[in-house]
Scaffold this active site. Structure first.
Site, mmCIF file in Angstrom:
data_model
loop_
_atom_site.group_PDB
_atom_site.id
_atom_site.type_symbol
_atom_site.label_atom_id
_atom_site.label_comp_id
_atom_site.label_asym_id
_atom_site.label_seq_id
_atom_site.Cartn_x
_atom_site.Cartn_y
_atom_site.Cartn_z
ATOM 1 N N GLY A 188 -37.569 -22.866 -23.029
ATOM 2 C CA GLY A 188 -35.821 -21.724 -23.142
ATOM 3 C C GLY A 188 -35.462 -22.401 -21.730
ATOM 4 N N CYS A 198 -30.641 -7.590 -52.408
ATOM 5 C CA CYS A 198 -29.660 -7.876 -51.790
ATOM 6 C C CYS A 198 -29.158 -8.113 -54.085
ATOM 7 C CB CYS A 198 -30.155 -9.671 -52.328
ATOM 8 S SG CYS A 198 -28.811 -10.994 -53.055
ATOM 9 N N CYS A 208 -27.561 -11.587 -50.050
ATOM 10 C CA CYS A 208 -28.069 -12.680 -49.160
ATOM 11 C C CYS A 208 -27.264 -13.499 -48.019
ATOM 12 C CB CYS A 208 -29.075 -13.572 -49.624
ATOM 13 S SG CYS A 208 -30.591 -12.785 -50.338
ATOM 14 N N CYS A 236 -29.664 -11.361 -56.606
ATOM 15 C CA CYS A 236 -30.915 -11.640 -56.630
ATOM 16 C C CYS A 236 -32.311 -10.931 -56.300
ATOM 17 C CB CYS A 236 -31.294 -13.152 -55.704
ATOM 18 S SG CYS A 236 -31.806 -12.459 -53.692
ATOM 19 N N CYS A 282 -30.818 -17.685 -52.211
ATOM 20 C CA CYS A 282 -30.150 -16.750 -53.290
ATOM 21 C C CYS A 282 -30.065 -17.168 -54.702
ATOM 22 C CB CYS A 282 -29.101 -15.839 -52.549
ATOM 23 S SG CYS A 282 -28.254 -14.342 -53.354
#
Lengths: 227, 290, 262
Positions: free
Chosen positions: B31, B240, B265, B243, B271
């Site tokens: 970080g 979606c 997606c 899909c 997808c």
């Protein structure tokens, strides 16, 4: 309660060639609890100067000023601050306040400083203002716009809000009408009765006769000028 | 196909070493923003110069590279970076998340869970999460070093005060291993939970700002929030349309000027794989018929 | 505060504080004690070293010599010997600094509520409702209407900005407040309102404060004690009314006699 001994005072005017003006020497007096001592002497003789030294407002050049066990002449500022809060009250001739603060709060402030709850402090302040004939409609206004006499009474109410064991009064009855003068004198007598030691300046001879047990002429403290 | 005029993966070896040292430091201090001497790249800032340098420094000839932009393999940014490494490193490329060993991404984390054999490289425009409220870099660095992160919550407070909830939807600040507050790059906050405890090594490169930071595998990453306004990973409340997936992050596509729209997606590989498996969404059949 | 008499440890002990800018003196050999509940005024003309002294005390400048001992919750500590993290933590919790220009002490792009809430969040507050409730309470205390909580300070008047800065500083209940010309740049009527507010807060919260100003009227109304500075040196100190009414040093006499009488 108040014991002054061997106090002297000079003013040094650094910006006028360092002129040293001795204004007081060998000042001595005592005020016992329940006693009122009046300072007399011609104008400029040093009544106010002596009073201011007791208050800690002027520095003493020598001597001791004992107030309730504290030597004001040698005390640390914070000791004087505590003394003024708890022990020593002062009614000056001039009212000095933060503008905009309502009269009621101006009078209640010494009590608030002591941690008295706000409503209680305001009750006490209201009682004093009523007694000193300040109309209630003025209580919520700042005293800065008041007449001289009104300001003086606000100042007195403020000075008597807390029951100080020692009090300094500088012309408390000046510029007051007869009725209000009477109120102030009874306030002083009540303070004496409860045991306050009072040192005052009264030009008003009648008032002086009513409240003072003894008089001290400050002319005796005037330094023998050599120069 | 490698252009012999270039060193492998474009950057010279010394530069790659320098970048690898920054990466190692970043991995050691998760970080923490490690400064590095970012090079001029043959593409404009904002096109992923930081990510490209990190990818170049990590790439080996055996790697299989996938590049996505907003989850898609076929957008301009993704295509050009993919071509860049094909030309300068001649590495194998793929669109299948599972096949890739190295994935460079802009604004998304793939839907499919990553593995220990993968490295995910993020392109970062602004690495400093505190900048919007504290513009002085000297001060933000001090705040990081002394862990003074109250200001980050001021930003979230402002969100709630203004919008009634935390409206920050992307680049949502996180705290890494209870220490550094980090900008996860402009990924949707939907992806934030995937940052944490991830099996893959995650590297972040900011080219213009010359910073690299990292999340080693299985790092704990917590999204900042308030006790009474907890973090939520939100997405459009749809499935979606191609899909039928209900758990993936969706892009909204405007279809016409009469208010027609579809949700698909954003992860094109995810997808396509689902459709190949026979999943069909609301508009999926029509799409397949084209 | 009656506790002032009972406490025997100064809140702040400053010993021989000296700061030089090259060969020029910022402030030299300054020593004083500040007791809990006390307000200390520092006056002097521009360049007298009063701002340098305040910066040294507040940790914004590193003095060349001296000690600044603060009575922390864990006992007296030399602030100058502390590490930076500890000192910054102190300045977020026990200390506050009110700048002359509210823009230096506020985040102009953050709402009034966010400005007040920042210090709470900086010391770990993580409950939005609580933070907001406290911010609302403090806006009320400094006489800013609660419905302005989501406005930015840029939409406030100068006096309101200054009051907001005070709320932002006092919300975490600090024990020592540094103020640099807190009423400078304000209209006289606004000044009075602010002075009244400050006095009330000092009394209610038992705050200690160090106020740097060149305005003798301000210190007379606010400060218990006064320090007069000239050329980096403290030339006189004492009870505020005593220093103003019976000044001993030539410079103080000049300063006091130079004030325009109204």
């Amino acid at each position: 309660m108040i014991r002054i001994s061997g106090v002297s005072k000079n003013f040094t005017l650094h910006n006028q060639g360092g002129t040293v003006i001795p204004v007081m020497a060998g000042a001595a007096l005592e005020v016992a609890p329940g006693e009122c001592v009046g300072l007399i002497g011609a104008s400029g003789a040093g009544k106010s100067t002596l009073m201011r030294m007791v208050w800690g407002n002027y520095l003493a050049a020598s001597g001791s000023i004992m107030v309730g066990g504290l030597d004001v002449a040698k005390a640390e500022p914070r000791q004087i601050i505590a003394l003024r809060r708890v022990t020593l009250g002062y009614v000056s001739q001039f009212l000095r306040v933060v503008p905009r603060v309502p009269t009621l709060d101006v009078v209640a402030e010494p009590l608030l400083q002591l941690g008295v709850p706000q409503d209680q402090a305001r009750d006490r302040a209201a009682g004093l203002l009523a007694r000193l004939n300040i109309p209630q409609r003025l209580w919520s206004l700042s005293p800065t716009t008041f007449s001289g006499g009104e300001q003086q009474r606000v100042n007195i109410a403020r000075g008597f809000a807390h029951t100080y064991p020692a009090l300094l009064l500088d012309e408390p009855t000046a510029s007051l009408d007869a009725a209000n003068r009477e109120v102030v004198l009874s306030l002083i007598l009540e303070a004496k009765t409860r045991g306050a030691a009072i040192l005052g300046i009264f030009h008003d001879e009648g008032a002086r006769a009513r409240v003072c047990d003894r008089l001290v002429d400050v002319t005796g403290f005037t330094p023998k000028v050599a120069a | 196909m490698t252009d012999q005029a270039y060193n492998f993966a474009y950057l010279d070896e010394q530069t790659k070493r320098m970048i690898r040292r920054a990466i190692l430091k970043g991995v050691a201090v998760p970080g923490y923003q490690v400064p590095f001497a970012s090079r001029e790249m043959p593409m404009p800032y904002g096109w992923g110069t930081g990510g490209v340098q990190v990818t170049a420094a990590c790439l080996t000839p055996d790697d299989v590279l996938k590049v996505i932009d907003q989850g898609a393999d076929d957008t301009t940014n993704a295509v050009s970076i993919r071509k860049f490494f094909q030309r300068t490193a001649d590495v194998a490329v793929t669109e299948a998340t599972a096949e890739a060993t190295m994935i460079q991404t802009r604004h998304r984390i793939p839907e499919q869970a990553l593995t220990e054999d993968q490295i995910l490289v993020y392109q970062v425009p602004i690495p400093e999460p505190l900048r919007f409220l504290e513009p002085r870099e000297t001060e933000t660095r001090k705040m990081h070093s002394l862990e003074e992160y109250g200001l980050m919550h001021v930003k979230l407070y402002e969100d709630i005060a203004r919008h009634g909830s935390i409206a920050t939807a992307y680049a949502y600040p996180v705290k890494v291993e209870g220490r550094y507050v980090m900008d996860p790059s402009p990924i949707p906050k939907f992806d934030n939970p995937k940052l944490s405890d991830c099996a893959a090594l995650q590297l972040f490169g900011a080219g213009r700002e010359q910073r690299i930071y990292a999340l080693p595998p299985y790092t704990q990453v917590v999204s900042l929030d308030f006790d009474d306004h907890p973090f939520t990973a939100s997405k459009a409340p749809h499935d979606c349309d191609l899909c039928g997936a209900s758990e993936s992050y969706l892009d909204e596509v405007i279809m016409d000027d009469a208010g027609g729209r579809m949700f698909v997606c954003s992860d094109t590989d995810f997808c396509a794989s689902r459709r190949a498996e026979g999943h069909v969404g609301r508009l999926g059949a029509a799409e397949a018929g084209k | 505060m009656s506790r002032m008499e009972t406490l025997t440890t100064p809140l702040l002990q400053v010993e021989h504080l000296t700061k030089r800018y090259g060969t020029r003196i910022g402030c030299a050999d300054v020593s004083f004690d500040l007791w809990p509940g006390e307000v200390l005024g520092i006056v002097g003309e521009s360049g007298s070293g009063k701002s340098t002294l305040l910066s040294c005390l507040a940790g914004h400048l590193t003095p060349d010599q001296g000690r600044v001992i603060f009575d922390t919750r864990d006992g007296p500590r030399d602030v100058l010997a502390m590490g930076e993290p500890e000192r910054r933590r102190l300045s977020r919790s026990d200390w506050a600094f009110v700048h002359q220009n509210p823009r230096d002490g506020l985040r102009m792009g953050v709402t009034a509520g966010g400005n007040v809430g920042e210090r709470l969040m900086a010391v770990g507050a993580r409950h939005y409702g609580d933070i907001r409730a406290k911010a609302t309470d403090w806006l009320g205390r400094v006489e800013i209407a609660a419905e302005r909580i989501d406005d930015r300070p840029s939409a406030f008047s100068g006096g309101m900005q200054q009051r907001l800065q005070i709320a932002r500083n006092l919300v975490t209940g600090p024990r020592l407040v540094f103020m640099d010309e807190p009423t400078g740049g304000l209209d006289v009527s606004v000044q009075a309102r602010l002075l009244d507010l400050l006095r009330g807060l000092v009394r209610e919260m038992g705050l200690s404060a160090i106020i740097v100003t060149h305005d003798l009227a301000v210190v007379r109304l606010l400060a218990d004690r006064l320090m007069v500075m000239k050329g980096g040196h403290v030339v006189e100190s004492g009870l505020t009314d005593q220093v103003l009414d019976d000044p001993q040093h030539a410079y103080t006499q000049l300063l006091v006699s130079s004030v325009l009488q109204v």
